[in-house]
Design a protein around this motif. Structure first.
Motif, PDB file in Angstrom:
ATOM      1  N   GLU A   1       5.102  -0.275  -5.208  1.00  0.00           N
ATOM      2  CA  GLU A   1       6.345  -0.886  -4.729  1.00  0.00           C
ATOM      3  C   GLU A   1       6.417  -2.334  -5.208  1.00  0.00           C
ATOM      4  O   GLU A   1       5.421  -2.953  -5.565  1.00  0.00           O
ATOM      5  CB  GLU A   1       6.388  -0.816  -3.188  1.00  0.00           C
ATOM      6  CG  GLU A   1       7.650  -1.346  -2.535  1.00  0.00           C
ATOM      7  CD  GLU A   1       8.924  -0.655  -3.010  1.00  0.00           C
ATOM      8  OE1 GLU A   1       9.244  -0.775  -4.220  1.00  0.00           O
ATOM      9  OE2 GLU A   1       9.572   0.004  -2.194  1.00  0.00           O
ATOM     10  N   ASN A   2       7.628  -2.863  -5.196  1.00  0.00           N
ATOM     11  CA  ASN A   2       7.856  -4.242  -5.602  1.00  0.00           C
ATOM     12  C   ASN A   2       6.962  -5.183  -4.796  1.00  0.00           C
ATOM     13  O   ASN A   2       6.803  -5.029  -3.583  1.00  0.00           O
ATOM     14  CB  ASN A   2       9.335  -4.591  -5.388  1.00  0.00           C
ATOM     15  CG  ASN A   2       9.707  -5.895  -6.060  1.00  0.00           C
ATOM     16  OD1 ASN A   2       9.114  -6.931  -5.788  1.00  0.00           O
ATOM     17  ND2 ASN A   2      10.683  -5.832  -6.950  1.00  0.00           N
TER      18      ASN A   2
ATOM     19  N   THR B   1      -6.157  -6.998   1.998  1.00  0.00           N
ATOM     20  CA  THR B   1      -5.219  -6.090   1.317  1.00  0.00           C
ATOM     21  C   THR B   1      -4.236  -6.880   0.469  1.00  0.00           C
ATOM     22  O   THR B   1      -3.946  -6.502  -0.680  1.00  0.00           O
ATOM     23  CB  THR B   1      -4.468  -5.239   2.344  1.00  0.00           C
ATOM     24  OG1 THR B   1      -5.403  -4.520   3.158  1.00  0.00           O
ATOM     25  CG2 THR B   1      -3.541  -4.256   1.653  1.00  0.00           C
ATOM     26  N   MET B   2      -3.735  -7.983   1.020  1.00  0.00           N
ATOM     27  CA  MET B   2      -2.756  -8.771   0.278  1.00  0.00           C
ATOM     28  C   MET B   2      -3.406  -9.452  -0.929  1.00  0.00           C
ATOM     29  O   MET B   2      -2.810  -9.515  -2.023  1.00  0.00           O
ATOM     30  CB  MET B   2      -2.137  -9.824   1.210  1.00  0.00           C
ATOM     31  CG  MET B   2      -0.856 -10.418   0.672  1.00  0.00           C
ATOM     32  SD  MET B   2       0.405  -9.147   0.520  1.00  0.00           S
ATOM     33  CE  MET B   2       1.323  -9.758  -0.892  1.00  0.00           C
ATOM     34  N   ILE B   3      -4.616  -9.939  -0.765  1.00  0.00           N
ATOM     35  CA  ILE B   3      -5.331 -10.562  -1.900  1.00  0.00           C
ATOM     36  C   ILE B   3      -5.589  -9.528  -2.987  1.00  0.00           C
ATOM     37  O   ILE B   3      -5.378  -9.792  -4.183  1.00  0.00           O
ATOM     38  CB  ILE B   3      -6.661 -11.181  -1.411  1.00  0.00           C
ATOM     39  CG1 ILE B   3      -6.370 -12.426  -0.555  1.00  0.00           C
ATOM     40  CG2 ILE B   3      -7.550 -11.552  -2.596  1.00  0.00           C
ATOM     41  CD1 ILE B   3      -7.591 -12.999   0.110  1.00  0.00           C
TER      42      ILE B   3
ATOM     43  N   CYS C   1      -1.838  -7.003  -9.359  1.00  0.00           N
ATOM     44  CA  CYS C   1      -0.583  -7.311 -10.051  1.00  0.00           C
ATOM     45  C   CYS C   1      -0.725  -8.478 -11.026  1.00  0.00           C
ATOM     46  O   CYS C   1       0.264  -8.882 -11.662  1.00  0.00           O
ATOM     47  CB  CYS C   1       0.516  -7.637  -9.035  1.00  0.00           C
ATOM     48  SG  CYS C   1       0.975  -6.242  -8.006  1.00  0.00           S
ATOM     49  N   GLY C   2      -1.912  -9.034 -11.135  1.00  0.00           N
ATOM     50  CA  GLY C   2      -2.138 -10.134 -12.063  1.00  0.00           C
ATOM     51  C   GLY C   2      -1.744 -11.490 -11.530  1.00  0.00           C
ATOM     52  O   GLY C   2      -1.752 -12.474 -12.284  1.00  0.00           O
ATOM     53  N   GLU C   3      -1.426 -11.563 -10.256  1.00  0.00           N
ATOM     54  CA  GLU C   3      -1.044 -12.845  -9.636  1.00  0.00           C
ATOM     55  C   GLU C   3      -2.316 -13.555  -9.157  1.00  0.00           C
ATOM     56  O   GLU C   3      -2.582 -13.650  -7.956  1.00  0.00           O
ATOM     57  CB  GLU C   3      -0.088 -12.591  -8.467  1.00  0.00           C
ATOM     58  CG  GLU C   3       1.229 -11.967  -8.867  1.00  0.00           C
ATOM     59  CD  GLU C   3       2.181 -12.991  -9.484  1.00  0.00           C
ATOM     60  OE1 GLU C   3       1.913 -14.203  -9.337  1.00  0.00           O
ATOM     61  OE2 GLU C   3       3.165 -12.581 -10.119  1.00  0.00           O
ATOM     62  N   ILE C   4      -3.083 -14.065 -10.117  1.00  0.00           N
ATOM     63  CA  ILE C   4      -4.382 -14.660  -9.786  1.00  0.00           C
ATOM     64  C   ILE C   4      -4.201 -15.935  -8.948  1.00  0.00           C
ATOM     65  O   ILE C   4      -4.899 -16.144  -7.937  1.00  0.00           O
ATOM     66  CB  ILE C   4      -5.182 -14.969 -11.067  1.00  0.00           C
ATOM     67  CG1 ILE C   4      -5.327 -13.705 -11.922  1.00  0.00           C
ATOM     68  CG2 ILE C   4      -6.530 -15.571 -10.732  1.00  0.00           C
ATOM     69  CD1 ILE C   4      -6.108 -12.618 -11.271  1.00  0.00           C
TER      70      ILE C   4
ATOM     71  N   GLY D   1     -11.553  -8.854  -8.382  1.00  0.00           N
ATOM     72  CA  GLY D   1     -10.253  -9.055  -9.007  1.00  0.00           C
ATOM     73  C   GLY D   1     -10.334  -9.969 -10.215  1.00  0.00           C
ATOM     74  O   GLY D   1      -9.710  -9.707 -11.249  1.00  0.00           O
ATOM     75  N   LEU D   2     -11.101 -11.045 -10.092  1.00  0.00           N
ATOM     76  CA  LEU D   2     -11.258 -11.965 -11.227  1.00  0.00           C
ATOM     77  C   LEU D   2     -12.019 -11.300 -12.376  1.00  0.00           C
ATOM     78  O   LEU D   2     -11.722 -11.545 -13.550  1.00  0.00           O
ATOM     79  CB  LEU D   2     -11.985 -13.233 -10.771  1.00  0.00           C
ATOM     80  CG  LEU D   2     -11.209 -14.122  -9.791  1.00  0.00           C
ATOM     81  CD1 LEU D   2     -12.100 -15.234  -9.249  1.00  0.00           C
ATOM     82  CD2 LEU D   2      -9.971 -14.709 -10.469  1.00  0.00           C
TER      83      LEU D   2
END
Length: 835
Positions: A149-150, A171-173, A179-182, A206-207
């Motif tokens: 989802e968006n 979860t949000m992190i 999504c690549g929003e580092i 993630g990194l």
């Protein structure tokens, strides 16, 4: 009774046990028990099927909330339709949902990526009043994040959660990271009121996935505590970047290394082709699992060390602690395919059959490909028929196997069968079918398949398809049609297409096209060694010797080399590959030594046989004259020593299966034994006692040496020393035996043909064994055979000096009788002067 059956249900391990327990529930009239039904549904969905669990639920007269929740939970990853049906039935029965109901339902829709169904459940959650449930809202947050989802919707939902716990933040992190929003993830991480180990690991992972190892290392260094997940994430991150040095540094810093850590390092080294380091790490592993073995085997296969892959698989079976799985077998079968090792492949197929492995699609494809490339179409077809499910790769492998093994018509027929079954072909399978038509000379079939690909399946031809069509027409001698076909191609013909046409022109004698085709090839790939070789050969066959020479010189000036040929041979459980002009084979020294051994060992033994035949002339005279009075006892001693030497060399080699040595020395021992008996028969009575005494002494000494070496000495090194020393003494005595002959030759100044020939064989025998001894650095071969070679050289020189007097070997003496010529190298009696 209900509690007893519940305990029995918990102990069920097989489908048979579960069904027997279900039967007991029915017999005891407990089919309506919600308590037993929930346990039975959970086990049934795991052991049997979800439909079986649904049937158990449907017969319940009054299922409670736990029964509904259990069946919805069983539907996760199996059927979203059953989960939706059960949820709607629960609402119709007016049974209130709880947080577990929505959590299970949302998880089920998440496993099938049913975004719209999840939104409907979200609406029900808000309507019923579970919007304040942190448990349900975290599940919804994870659902939207994983269903694509968006990101704004996920962020909005996160902000609407009234009370966020650490799971919500994690979860949000994780969503930001995926999504690549580092930057957003790091800002959210820094603003967290509290962090747990999962939070730190989420940021580091993630990194690492974003290949930002510098920032990942900074976060890793800030971690208040670390677990194996943290360390393994850093190791895998460095490995993916190819930084094995940093990965090894992190690995060495680990306080406790798990099997995952070890396996990650093995995979890292194997991926980079450093099999030596991978093997070293693998051997140091305290505990190995099947993934560890798979990593090592796959690494060997990817590094083209196929023989090593089979060796690792063999050690895995010998170890016995880990059972191979599908991944293991696929890698091993791939190794057999590349080695073209049919025996290994058949053994692995029988192993799969005996251990009742499921014939999955990937494993079946690997087996078909292996058998087809090894030329065993019968077993390839058996595997193909056994497979309950087949993919496009399955059909492609079977069609390719038929084509490669000359069954081109069957390959085309199998392709037609595949189309009739409704499986849509891809562009790769058309290349295989067209190649089959080319090799089988099926021109019309090839045209039909090509048109079918373009018009019926709408596949745009690639250069490979065009090349196959040109090959089909060229092989059939339709050169003009092939050229017209190249003019209609929507792609520009490459050098491969022109080379195919060039070969066709050579076969069918179209020499008028050679020059133009050669020019087109050289315009596109002037430095390709294969094409230069083809053009050189064509020019030579056409009688254009100057052009052939020019192309050959151009190839040498450019320094281009063709890919060297490779051959392989299976020896025992190993397959050895040999590449032309290669010097990197690990056993190259032993191979060279073995080749020289073949050239030295066999001639050495063959010439050695003549040593045993050398006293033939002497004993012929003894039998003719029925007396040994003309001969001293030294020939007898030499004969006896030769007999013992033959037995000494022959008997030990029987245990090593060297039948050539055993046969030659066995024959020698037999011949020399006959000579000893001849001496004993014709010797004077007064000499027989001396001869028998000497025989007893020598045999006693010989037996003592043998017994000491076999029984008294328990270490192999000591036995070799004693045997080598004894062999050296016997050999020196044997080589020294013609010294008396040399003395007689010097006195008589004459030589006969037989002693010269026997001395030549002695010289050759010594040379062969001396060379072999020098290569093997065996002092027990170098000393006696060096002595024999020098002595043989002296004899040959001596015989060369006196060979001119050969005609004077038999002259009338002063009393008119014939002088006896020297006919035996062991003869010591003084000859009359020829003058």
């Amino acid at each position: 009774m209900e509690k007893e059956l519940a305990l029995i249900l918990q102990k069920c391990k097989t489908i048979k046990q579960l069904k027997q327990t279900h039967l007991q529930i029915l017999i005891n009239g407990l089919k309506d028990s919600n308590f037993l039904a929930t346990k039975l549904m959970s086990l049934s969905s795991d052991f049997i099927s979800l439909d079986y669990a649904n049937k158990v639920f449907q017969v319940l007269p009054d299922p409670n909330l736990i029964c509904y929740n259990t069946l919805i939970k069983c539907s996760i990853g199996k059927s979203h339709k059953i989960a939706t049906f059960i949820y709607n039935r629960m609402r119709e029965a007016d049974i209130s949902s709880n947080s577990f109901t929505f959590t299970f339902l949302i998880s089920c829709f998440e496993s099938f990526r049913k975004l719209e169904c999840g939104k409907m459940v979200h609406a029900h959650v808000l309507r019923i009043g579970f919007g304040s449930s942190m448990f349900v809202m975290n599940t919804l947050l994870d659902f939207y994040a994983k269903c694509g989802e968006n990101l704004d919707v996920v962020r909005k939902l996160f902000e609407e959660i009234p009370e966020r716990d650490v799971v919500s933040w994690n979860t949000m992190i994780r969503t930001y990271m995926s999504c690549g929003e580092i930057d957003s993830a790091i800002r959210l991480f820094e603003s967290m009121p509290e962090r747990n180990l999962v939070t730190w690991n989420s940021v580091v992972s993630g990194l690492v996935k974003g290949k930002n190892m510098e920032l990942a290392n900074k976060v890793f260094q800030r971690m208040p505590e670390r677990n194996s997940v943290s360390w393994n994430a850093m190791i895998s991150g460095y490995i993916k970047l190819g930084d094995l040095k940093s990965a090894k540094a992190i690995f060495d810093e680990m306080p406790e290394r798990s099997v995952v850590s070890w396996t990650t390092m093995v995979s890292g080294y194997a991926m980079t082709g450093d099999i030596v380091s991978a093997r070293r790490i693998f051997s140091q592993m305290p505990v190995k699992n099947v993934v560890s073995w798979n990593a090592m085997i796959a690494g060997c296969v990817n590094s083209h060390m196929f023989d090593e892959a089979l060796s690792v698989f063999h050690r895995m079976l010998v170890d016995g602690k880990c059972k191979p799985d599908q991944t293991t077998l696929i890698s091993v079968v791939s190794a057999c395919t590349h080695l073209n090792s049919h025996e290994h492949g058949k053994w692995i197929e029988s192993y799969i059959r005996k251990n009742q492995f499921e014939l999955s699609v990937p494993l079946g494809n690997a087996l078909i490909d292996m058998f087809a490339k090894c030329g065993d179409l019968q077993n390839a077809e058996i595997i193909f028929r056994k497979m309950s499910k087949r993919c496009i790769i399955t059909w492609t492998s079977m069609i390719s196997g038929l084509a490669v093994n000359g069954q081109c018509t069957e390959a085309v027929n199998l392709f037609d069968t595949m189309c009739l079954e409704g499986l849509k072909p891809d562009d790769v399978i058309f290349i295989e079918v067209l190649s089959a038509c080319a090799h089988g000379g099926l021109v019309e079939e090839g045209k039909r398949v090509f048109n079918q690909m373009v018009h019926d399946f709408g596949i745009e031809p690639r250069i490979e398809h065009y090349g196959c069509m040109v090959d089909i027409l060229g092989r059939a001698g339709k050169i003009e049609e092939a050229i017209r076909f190249t003019e209609t191609m929507h792609l520009e013909p490459n050098a491969i297409v022109w080379a195919i046409l060039l070969s066709a022109c050579k076969i069918h004698g179209k020499r008028n096209l050679l020059e133009s085709l050669i020019r087109k090839i050289l315009d596109q790939e002037p430095n390709n060694p294969s094409y230069l070789k083809l053009i050189t050969n064509l020019s030579s066959s056409a009688g254009q010797w100057q052009d052939s020479l020019n192309f050959r010189v151009a190839s040498q000036d450019q320094g281009t080399e063709r890919i060297p040929g490779c051959s392989s041979i299976q020896v025992g459980e190993s397959v050895h590959e040999f590449v032309a002009k290669e010097t990197s084979h690990p056993q190259r020294g032993e191979l060279i030594k073995g080749c020289i051994f073949c050239f030295c060992f066999t001639p050495g033994n063959a010439t050695g046989l003549f040593l045993f035949l050398s006293p033939t002339v002497t004993f012929k005279r003894i039998i003719t004259k029925r007396s040994t009075e003309q001969f001293s006892g030294i020939p007898y001693v030499m004969t006896l020593l030769n007999c013992l030497l033959a037995a000494w060399y022959g008997l030990p080699f029987i245990t090593t299966n060297n039948y050539l040595v055993s046969a030659i020395n066995g024959v020698g021992a037999l011949i020399e034994s006959i000579y000893v008996l001849i001496f004993l028969i014709f010797a004077p009575k007064k000499e027989k006692a001396k001869i028998l005494g000497l025989l007893v002494c020598i045999l006693t000494l010989f037996s003592t040496v043998v017994l000491v070496s076999l029984f008294a000495l328990h270490k192999e090194k000591q036995r070799k020393l004693v045997c080598g020393f004894a062999s050296t003494i016997f050999s020196i005595i044997m080589y020294a035996s013609p010294l008396s002959v040399m003395r007689v030759v010097i006195k008589t100044k004459s030589v006969e043909y037989m002693p010269f020939l026997l001395s030549l064989f002695v010289f050759l025998c010594g040379c062969c064994w001396l060379v072999y001894g020098l290569i093997g650095k065996d002092i027990f071969l170098i000393v006696p055979n060096g002595f024999g070679t020098v002595l043989g050289t002296m004899q040959l020189i001596l015989y060369a000096i006196y060979c001119k007097n050969e005609g004077e070997a038999k002259k009338p003496t002063m009393d008119g009788s014939l002088e006896m010529g020297l006919s035996n190298p062991y003869q010591l009696q003084k000859q009359p002067n020829c003058s």
